[in-house]
Enzyme design. Structure first.
Site, short mmCIF file in Angstrom:
data_model
loop_
_atom_site.label_atom_id
_atom_site.label_comp_id
_atom_site.label_asym_id
_atom_site.label_seq_id
_atom_site.Cartn_x
_atom_site.Cartn_y
_atom_site.Cartn_z
N HIS A 138 -94.53 -46.62 -42.43
CA HIS A 138 -94.47 -47.51 -41.03
C HIS A 138 -95.88 -47.65 -40.90
O HIS A 138 -96.78 -46.92 -40.77
CB HIS A 138 -93.84 -47.22 -39.81
CG HIS A 138 -93.91 -48.10 -38.25
ND1 HIS A 138 -95.31 -48.73 -37.88
CD2 HIS A 138 -92.81 -48.49 -38.10
CE1 HIS A 138 -94.82 -49.52 -37.10
NE2 HIS A 138 -93.45 -49.38 -36.70
N ASP A 215 -94.26 -37.79 -38.57
CA ASP A 215 -94.17 -39.22 -37.60
C ASP A 215 -92.75 -38.96 -37.98
O ASP A 215 -91.86 -39.23 -38.82
CB ASP A 215 -94.96 -40.09 -38.74
CG ASP A 215 -94.21 -42.17 -37.83
OD1 ASP A 215 -93.42 -41.78 -37.00
OD2 ASP A 215 -94.29 -43.20 -38.21
N GLN A 218 -88.60 -41.82 -36.29
CA GLN A 218 -86.83 -42.02 -36.29
C GLN A 218 -85.90 -40.56 -36.37
O GLN A 218 -84.68 -41.23 -36.23
CB GLN A 218 -86.56 -42.73 -37.69
CG GLN A 218 -87.10 -43.66 -37.55
CD GLN A 218 -86.85 -44.98 -36.73
OE1 GLN A 218 -85.38 -44.84 -36.48
NE2 GLN A 218 -87.15 -45.76 -36.16
N LYS A 241 -87.21 -44.83 -28.60
CA LYS A 241 -86.70 -44.77 -29.69
C LYS A 241 -85.38 -43.60 -29.64
O LYS A 241 -84.25 -43.47 -29.93
CB LYS A 241 -86.71 -44.44 -31.03
CG LYS A 241 -88.12 -45.76 -31.48
CD LYS A 241 -88.23 -45.57 -32.76
CE LYS A 241 -89.57 -45.97 -32.87
NZ LYS A 241 -89.50 -47.69 -33.22
N CYS A 379 -92.82 -53.57 -40.15
CA CYS A 379 -93.94 -53.16 -40.31
C CYS A 379 -93.88 -52.01 -41.50
O CYS A 379 -94.59 -50.79 -40.99
CB CYS A 379 -94.12 -51.86 -38.94
SG CYS A 379 -93.83 -53.66 -37.14
N1 7TS Z 1 -93.13 -44.66 -36.67
C1 7TS Z 1 -91.96 -45.07 -37.04
C2 7TS Z 1 -91.01 -44.00 -38.81
C3 7TS Z 1 -91.49 -46.41 -36.35
O1 7TS Z 1 -89.76 -46.62 -37.35
C4 7TS Z 1 -91.97 -46.85 -35.72
C5 7TS Z 1 -91.26 -47.73 -34.97
C6 7TS Z 1 -93.22 -46.02 -35.05
C7 7TS Z 1 -93.98 -45.09 -35.54
C8 7TS Z 1 -94.27 -47.07 -34.50
O2 7TS Z 1 -93.83 -46.62 -33.15
P1 7TS Z 1 -93.87 -47.03 -31.24
O3 7TS Z 1 -92.98 -47.33 -30.44
O4 7TS Z 1 -95.54 -46.29 -31.09
O5 7TS Z 1 -94.29 -48.39 -31.43
N2 7TS Z 1 -90.59 -49.26 -35.95
C9 7TS Z 1 -89.83 -49.92 -35.22
C10 7TS Z 1 -88.24 -50.24 -36.08
O6 7TS Z 1 -88.02 -49.68 -37.05
N3 7TS Z 1 -88.21 -51.64 -35.92
O7 7TS Z 1 -89.30 -51.68 -34.03
C11 7TS Z 1 -90.06 -50.40 -34.86
#
Ligand code: 7TS
Length: 422
Positions: A138, A215, A218, A241, A379
């Site tokens: 990401h 990371d 997910q 999430k 992203c």
């Molecule tokens: N890493 C992964 C694997 C992600 O899926 C996401 C967000 C992030 C980092 C960033 O997370 P945040 O909470 O700091 O924004 N992924 C997604 C997505 O797949 N669709 O919208 C956000």
């Protein structure tokens, strides 16, 4: 046979099936209709909906025990501090960390990775040194490292992704070199659903003395995670999430590493003493939490982790995989639909392209049927480039999704084909 019973065999037969009907009753938003149709929410990978116990825990905190933390001697301040620090302990237990002091509250995965890049990274990366990433990261696990490399004269190295969406682990071993200072890798890909072999990745890096950041954005919402079993050095995830609130997440770092890292943001609460000449700082984790934190967010996150554990991560994992199998099978027979990511054992994320139709149009036609999916580059632009597509549509499953919703996705896609010419 319960209506939730999956048609495909779940890979972890020990987990009992979820009572999805009961679970859905915990999520008020799932009663909504969209464009006159019942909401089919298949976008939990972007952000998951929130169950009543999370909403209630946050309301309760604001209504009965709210004050700032760590600084008051009065009763409400004590209660709020206890709840906030209790949430830290909750996160530590959830991740299998050895101690609550190994958990830093952050805004989310993005902030957690930025913290490590700015502190650990800045201290350990020099000119010519390397950060080893993978081709499925990401942007939040790319750009902070890019900033670091620009500042320090380092370089990014990238482990290639194979056609099925797995990592090229032979290339990984080759890329781990003399100059590698850290490996940063996603546990589960938000686009491909690939579950990366973190334990092996960590073991290979450790053989060369290189630490690994995982990371877990997910992974945490959908499978059991044990940072000590993985032996990773840093692990980050986002509360939103994982059925918790927005604005809160956590960074796990091994005590030996966190303890030696300099602070990054300066301000209240992270100091021991301040004079105009010099300041000294608290130990981890507080040295990384400048200013008033997201107190009630942390409490909500604790409630979300309770909720997840109450249901059981193994059962959630099995449930999502069965939905994935059902949806994958159902869309396989639809012409012009191609799935991206077919890694063995992949998690409940289903990206696809419809030949001749832009992903945004796919998403719009599905939305008109009440079906929420994400469309775009997710992203992960380098990964889109790798597969030669500008964007995909992505359905992602959560603990509240029904088998009928996997079928609705397939029906919705047939409609897309109809609208855009079969
Ligand atoms: N890493 C992964 C694997 C992600 O899926 C996401 C967000 C992030 C980092 C960033 O997370 P945040 O909470 O700091 O924004 N992924 C997604 C997505 O797949 N669709 O919208 C956000």
């Amino acid at each position: 046979m319960s209506p939730e019973r999956p048609i495909a065999t779940a890979p972890r037969p020990a987990a009992p099936p979820l009572d999805v009907g009961r679970i859905r009753a915990d999520f008020p938003i799932l009663e909504r209709r969209v464009h006159g149709k019942p909401l089919v929410y298949l976008d939990s990978a972007a952000s998951a909906q929130k169950p009543r116990p999370v909403l209630d825990a946050m309301d309760r905190a604001y209504e009965t025990s709210y004050a700032n933390v760590h600084r008051g001697v009065h009763r409400l301040a004590e209660e709020a501090t206890k709840a906030y620090e209790g949430a830290r302990l909750r996160v530590a237990r959830f991740l299998g960390a050895g101690d609550a002091s190994e958990i830093v509250f952050v805004r989310g995965t993005t902030e957690g990775i930025n913290l490590v890049a700015r502190t650990y990274g800045a201290r350990h990366l020099g000119p010519g040194d390397e950060v080893l990433l993978t081709g499925m990261e990401h942007h939040s696990n790319i750009v902070p490292w890019q900033f670091l490399c620009e500042r320090k004269g380092g370089h990014l190295r990238v482990v290639p992704v194979l056609d099925d969406g797995t990592l090229d682990l032979e290339a990984y071993e080759r890329l781990l070199g003399e100059r590698t200072r850290i490996v940063a890798v996603s546990h589960v890909s938000n686009v491909l659903g690939t579950v990366n072999p973190i334990r092996e990745i960590v073991a290979a890096a450790h053989r060369r003395g290189v630490p690994v950041l995982v990371d877990g954005a997910q992974a945490v919402p959908r499978m059991p995670v044990d940072v000590r079993a993985l032996d990773c050095d840093f692990y980050v995830f986002s509360g939103h999430k994982a059925y918790g609130p927005t604005g809160i997440g956590a960074l796990y770092g091994k005590a030996s590493l966190l303890g030696a890292m300099p602070p990054w943001q300066g301000g209240g609460e992270m100091i021991l003493s301040v004079t105009f000449e010099k300041s000294t700082f608290k130990p981890a984790p507080h040295r990384f939490e400048a200013g008033t934190p997201d107190i009630v967010g942390a409490i909500g996150l604790g409630a979300a982790l309770d909720y997840l554990e109450g249901i059981g991560l193994e059962a959630i994992d099995a449930h999502e995989r069965s939905l994935l199998a059902r949806a994958t099978e159902a869309i396989a027979s639809i012409p012009r639909v191609r799935v991206l990511g077919t890694a063995p054992g992949k998690a409940g994320v289903l990206s696809f392209v419809v030949e001749g139709v832009h992903a945004h149009d796919v998403g719009t036609v599905l939305d008109l049927q009440g079906i929420a999916v994400r469309a775009g580059h997710h992203c992960a632009q380098p990964l889109m480039d790798r597969f030669g597509v500008p964007a995909t549509a992505r359905a992602s499953f959560g603990l509240y999704n029904l088998p009928e919703e996997a079928d609705a996705l397939a029906e919705g896609l047939r409609k897309v084909i109809e609208v855009f010419g079969g």
